[in-house]
Design a protein around this motif. Structure first.
Motif, mmCIF file in Angstrom:
data_model
loop_
_atom_site.group_PDB
_atom_site.id
_atom_site.type_symbol
_atom_site.label_atom_id
_atom_site.label_comp_id
_atom_site.label_asym_id
_atom_site.label_seq_id
_atom_site.Cartn_x
_atom_site.Cartn_y
_atom_site.Cartn_z
ATOM 1 N N GLY A 38 14.613 -46.967 42.847
ATOM 2 C CA GLY A 38 13.730 -46.974 41.689
ATOM 3 C C GLY A 38 12.250 -46.896 42.009
ATOM 4 N N LYS A 39 11.883 -46.787 43.271
ATOM 5 C CA LYS A 39 10.464 -46.756 43.650
ATOM 6 C C LYS A 39 10.018 -45.351 43.968
ATOM 7 N N GLU A 40 8.737 -45.084 43.691
ATOM 8 C CA GLU A 40 8.091 -43.837 44.116
ATOM 9 C C GLU A 40 7.411 -44.122 45.446
ATOM 10 N N ARG A 41 7.630 -43.256 46.430
ATOM 11 C CA ARG A 41 7.023 -43.471 47.736
ATOM 12 C C ARG A 41 6.377 -42.196 48.242
ATOM 13 N N LEU A 42 5.425 -42.376 49.149
ATOM 14 C CA LEU A 42 4.834 -41.266 49.873
ATOM 15 C C LEU A 42 5.679 -41.050 51.113
ATOM 16 N N GLY A 43 6.271 -39.876 51.244
ATOM 17 C CA GLY A 43 7.155 -39.596 52.371
ATOM 18 C C GLY A 43 6.437 -38.808 53.447
ATOM 19 N N ARG A 44 6.752 -39.142 54.692
ATOM 20 C CA ARG A 44 6.177 -38.443 55.834
ATOM 21 C C ARG A 44 7.288 -37.691 56.545
ATOM 22 N N ILE A 45 7.057 -36.396 56.797
ATOM 23 C CA ILE A 45 8.016 -35.584 57.531
ATOM 24 C C ILE A 45 7.687 -35.738 59.014
ATOM 25 N N PRO A 46 8.592 -36.304 59.811
ATOM 26 C CA PRO A 46 8.289 -36.511 61.229
ATOM 27 C C PRO A 46 8.226 -35.191 61.992
ATOM 28 N N GLY A 47 7.567 -35.216 63.117
ATOM 29 C CA GLY A 47 7.369 -34.011 63.916
ATOM 30 C C GLY A 47 8.657 -33.326 64.315
ATOM 31 N N ARG A 48 9.730 -34.100 64.560
ATOM 32 C CA ARG A 48 10.991 -33.490 64.990
ATOM 33 C C ARG A 48 11.624 -32.654 63.884
ATOM 34 N N MET A 49 11.219 -32.881 62.619
ATOM 35 C CA MET A 49 11.763 -32.118 61.498
ATOM 36 C C MET A 49 10.767 -31.103 60.938
ATOM 37 N N LYS A 50 9.521 -31.255 61.279
ATOM 38 C CA LYS A 50 8.449 -30.541 60.585
ATOM 39 C C LYS A 50 8.638 -29.027 60.564
ATOM 40 N N TYR A 51 8.967 -28.419 61.708
ATOM 41 C CA TYR A 51 9.079 -26.967 61.759
ATOM 42 C C TYR A 51 10.523 -26.496 61.773
ATOM 43 N N ARG A 52 11.453 -27.399 62.087
ATOM 44 C CA ARG A 52 12.852 -27.017 62.180
ATOM 45 C C ARG A 52 13.546 -27.095 60.826
ATOM 46 N N THR A 53 13.159 -28.029 59.980
ATOM 47 C CA THR A 53 13.810 -28.267 58.695
ATOM 48 C C THR A 53 12.780 -28.146 57.581
ATOM 49 N N TRP A 54 12.904 -27.135 56.739
ATOM 50 C CA TRP A 54 11.966 -26.975 55.634
ATOM 51 C C TRP A 54 12.379 -27.877 54.485
ATOM 52 N N ILE A 55 11.444 -28.641 53.970
ATOM 53 C CA ILE A 55 11.714 -29.559 52.871
ATOM 54 C C ILE A 55 10.927 -29.099 51.656
ATOM 55 N N ASN A 56 11.638 -28.866 50.547
ATOM 56 C CA ASN A 56 11.032 -28.356 49.320
ATOM 57 C C ASN A 56 11.225 -29.346 48.181
ATOM 58 N N GLU A 57 10.588 -29.081 47.050
ATOM 59 C CA GLU A 57 10.777 -29.917 45.871
ATOM 60 C C GLU A 57 12.242 -29.889 45.445
ATOM 61 N N ASP A 58 12.717 -31.014 44.914
ATOM 62 C CA ASP A 58 14.086 -31.211 44.427
ATOM 63 C C ASP A 58 15.126 -31.297 45.539
ATOM 64 N N ASP A 59 14.719 -31.340 46.809
ATOM 65 C CA ASP A 59 15.674 -31.555 47.891
ATOM 66 C C ASP A 59 16.092 -33.023 47.917
ATOM 67 N N VAL A 60 17.343 -33.270 48.264
ATOM 68 C CA VAL A 60 17.843 -34.631 48.427
ATOM 69 C C VAL A 60 17.720 -34.987 49.902
ATOM 70 N N VAL A 61 17.128 -36.141 50.180
ATOM 71 C CA VAL A 61 16.890 -36.570 51.556
ATOM 72 C C VAL A 61 17.293 -38.039 51.711
ATOM 73 N N ILE A 62 17.389 -38.465 52.956
ATOM 74 C CA ILE A 62 17.492 -39.891 53.270
ATOM 75 C C ILE A 62 16.130 -40.293 53.830
ATOM 76 N N CYS A 63 15.585 -41.388 53.304
ATOM 77 C CA CYS A 63 14.307 -41.866 53.825
ATOM 78 C C CYS A 63 14.437 -43.324 54.247
#
Length: 94
Positions: A38-63
């Motif tokens: 139920g919380k809104e958070r600021l998410g950080r994409i770590p370096g190991r994912m930054k260029y290998r995994t593209w993250i777009n709006e409406d994607d489901v992630v584990i944080c």
């Protein structure tokens, strides 16, 4: 995996991780997340994912929320659209 069943074993959150949906890209390696708790958070994409995994709006992630600053979180995993549909069918996320 058999194509008839369509069921795959997916990575599930650990005790300190939650499901989240990306609501907005903020530029660089930051996104806005709407977490399952139920919380809104600021998410950080770590370096190991930054260029290998593209993250777009409406994607489901584990944080993983930061233990010292709960309004921020690191993104640990991104689901494909098919995997996110399976999670919705099984009732893990809305």
């Amino acid at each position: 995996m058999s194509e008839e069943s369509g069921r795959r074993n997916l990575r599930m959150p650990n005790k300190d991780e939650v499901f989240a949906v990306v609501t907005e890209r903020l530029g660089g390696n930051h996104v806005r997340l709407r977490c399952a708790d139920g919380k809104e958070r600021l998410g950080r994409i770590p370096g190991r994912m930054k260029y290998r995994t593209w993250i777009n709006e409406d994607d489901v992630v584990i944080c993983e929320p930061w233990s010292w600053q709960d309004e921020k979180a690191n993104i640990e995993w991104r689901y494909t659209d098919q995997d996110a549909d399976q999670l919705r069918r099984e009732g893990h996320i809305q």
